[in-house]
Design a protein around this motif. Structure first.
Motif, PDB file in Angstrom:
ATOM      1  N   ILE A 205      23.550  66.624 -34.975  1.00  0.00           N
ATOM      2  CA  ILE A 205      24.167  67.660 -34.143  1.00  0.00           C
ATOM      3  C   ILE A 205      25.431  67.126 -33.477  1.00  0.00           C
ATOM      4  CG2 ILE A 205      23.855  69.005 -32.032  1.00  0.00           C
ATOM      5  CD1 ILE A 205      20.898  69.306 -32.876  1.00  0.00           C
ATOM      6  N   ALA A 206      25.318  65.946 -32.866  1.00  0.00           N
ATOM      7  CA  ALA A 206      26.484  65.354 -32.209  1.00  0.00           C
ATOM      8  C   ALA A 206      27.624  65.147 -33.199  1.00  0.00           C
ATOM      9  CB  ALA A 206      26.096  64.040 -31.547  1.00  0.00           C
ATOM     10  N   GLN A 207      27.283  64.682 -34.390  1.00  0.00           N
ATOM     11  CA  GLN A 207      28.321  64.419 -35.399  1.00  0.00           C
ATOM     12  C   GLN A 207      28.983  65.708 -35.860  1.00  0.00           C
ATOM     13  OE1 GLN A 207      29.104  61.132 -36.150  1.00  0.00           O
ATOM     14  NE2 GLN A 207      30.940  62.150 -36.969  1.00  0.00           N
ATOM     15  N   SER A 208      28.218  66.804 -35.875  1.00  0.00           N
ATOM     16  CA  SER A 208      28.813  68.080 -36.273  1.00  0.00           C
ATOM     17  C   SER A 208      29.884  68.513 -35.288  1.00  0.00           C
ATOM     18  CB  SER A 208      27.731  69.162 -36.402  1.00  0.00           C
ATOM     19  OG  SER A 208      27.257  69.582 -35.129  1.00  0.00           O
ATOM     20  N   TRP A 209      29.706  68.164 -34.021  1.00  0.00           N
ATOM     21  CA  TRP A 209      30.740  68.467 -33.035  1.00  0.00           C
ATOM     22  C   TRP A 209      31.971  67.594 -33.249  1.00  0.00           C
ATOM     23  CZ3 TRP A 209      26.547  67.933 -28.725  1.00  0.00           C
ATOM     24  CH2 TRP A 209      25.776  69.100 -28.677  1.00  0.00           C
ATOM     25  N   ILE A 210      31.744  66.341 -33.608  1.00  0.00           N
ATOM     26  CA  ILE A 210      32.860  65.428 -33.856  1.00  0.00           C
ATOM     27  C   ILE A 210      33.627  65.835 -35.113  1.00  0.00           C
ATOM     28  CG2 ILE A 210      33.496  63.034 -34.369  1.00  0.00           C
ATOM     29  CD1 ILE A 210      32.550  63.433 -31.512  1.00  0.00           C
ATOM     30  N   ASP A 211      32.885  66.213 -36.150  1.00  0.00           N
ATOM     31  CA  ASP A 211      33.512  66.550 -37.435  1.00  0.00           C
ATOM     32  C   ASP A 211      34.120  67.939 -37.443  1.00  0.00           C
ATOM     33  OD1 ASP A 211      32.671  64.093 -38.355  1.00  0.00           O
ATOM     34  OD2 ASP A 211      30.898  64.877 -39.387  1.00  0.00           O
TER      35      ASP A 211
END
Length: 266
Positions: A205-211
């Motif tokens: 989830i966190a990475q989806s915000w970064i990407d």
């Protein structure tokens, strides 16, 4: 492992904030409180942070305040004549609350990975996060009355905001402990996963915000959070200014153009 009360690292736009007092069920003592407040401001102010993963070491997520440590500090302060025990505890609560407010008002979306029990003020720490992913082994309880204390760490606001007033009162005025499944049903957590899938799911989830459209995610979080505490017109004015600024960014221009090309081809 570091002996810091709260671990902190930043890598490729993702900040990881980890409660690190497992022997005390990650209950926060004065050292942890000071670090929480300082890290909250650092996260809010750093341009290289786009999202936050919030977790904890050990079998519990957070048991709230370390009552024993705070009692010892308050007693020492009172015996030295520096200030009353009440004033000492009030100051510690104010420091926690400053950290909570800073993170809530920031434009950095936060996902919490909750692996085990959450109690007392730990509910407030958990609910600072925008999304909460819980292990099937997690449990949730108030327990303030067990030590004749009242809610702090934002619990009196954050808990009813999450589950509604009636359920918040049930949790704080009884000895009820929620299972992870019950917490999901109440709206206290976002998602429940198997224990061995917890970290990966929270990181996904966190990475989806970064990407993704990082700035847009962050501003959307800020707007929704701040809209809960201000009048409607102020919220509308902020929305108008924010979407206007977002529309002018290169990222939005590229994504809008791509959306337009996709729409024309369908």
């Amino acid at each position: 492992m570091s002996d810091e009360a709260i671990l902190f690292e930043v890598s490729d736009g993702l900040a990881r904030l980890t409660l690190n007092r497992p022997s005390r069920l990650n209950a926060v003592d004065p050292e942890a409180i000071g670090r929480w407040q300082a890290l909250a401001h650092e996260i809010a102010e750093r341009d290289d942070i786009g999202a936050v993963l919030f977790d904890a070491n050990g079998r519990a997520f957070c048991a709230g305040g370390d009552v024993r440590a705070m009692s010892e500090l308050a007693a020492a302060a009172e015996s030295s004549g520096a200030e009353s025990a009440s004033a000492t505890i009030t100051a510690l609560a104010d420091a926690i609350h400053d950290g909570h407010r800073t993170l809530r008002e920031s434009s950095k979306p936060i996902v919490a990975a909750v692996q085990g029990p959450v109690a007392g003020g730990g509910l407030g720490f958990m609910l600072v996060a925008d999304l909460v992913i819980a292990s099937e082994h997690a449990t949730f309880a108030s327990r303030y009355a067990d030590v004749a204390l009242t809610p702090d760490c934002g619990v009196s606001t954050l808990l009813p905001e999450a589950v509604g007033t009636r359920r918040a009162l049930e949790l704080t005025l009884t000895s009820r402990t929620l299972t992870a499944a019950e917490a999901l049903d109440w709206g206290l957590v976002t998602e429940v996963v198997a224990p061995d899938a917890l970290e990966a799911r929270a990181r996904e989830i966190a990475q989806s915000w970064i990407d993704g459209a990082t700035a847009a995610f962050g501003q959307a979080k800020r707007l929704v959070r701040s809209g809960l505490t201000r009048d409607f017109q102020t919220a509308l004015d902020d929305e108008a200014r924010t979407i206007g600024a977002a529309f002018a960014t290169p990222e939005a221009a590229a994504r809008i153009a791509a959306f337009g090309r996709s729409s024309r081809s369908n």
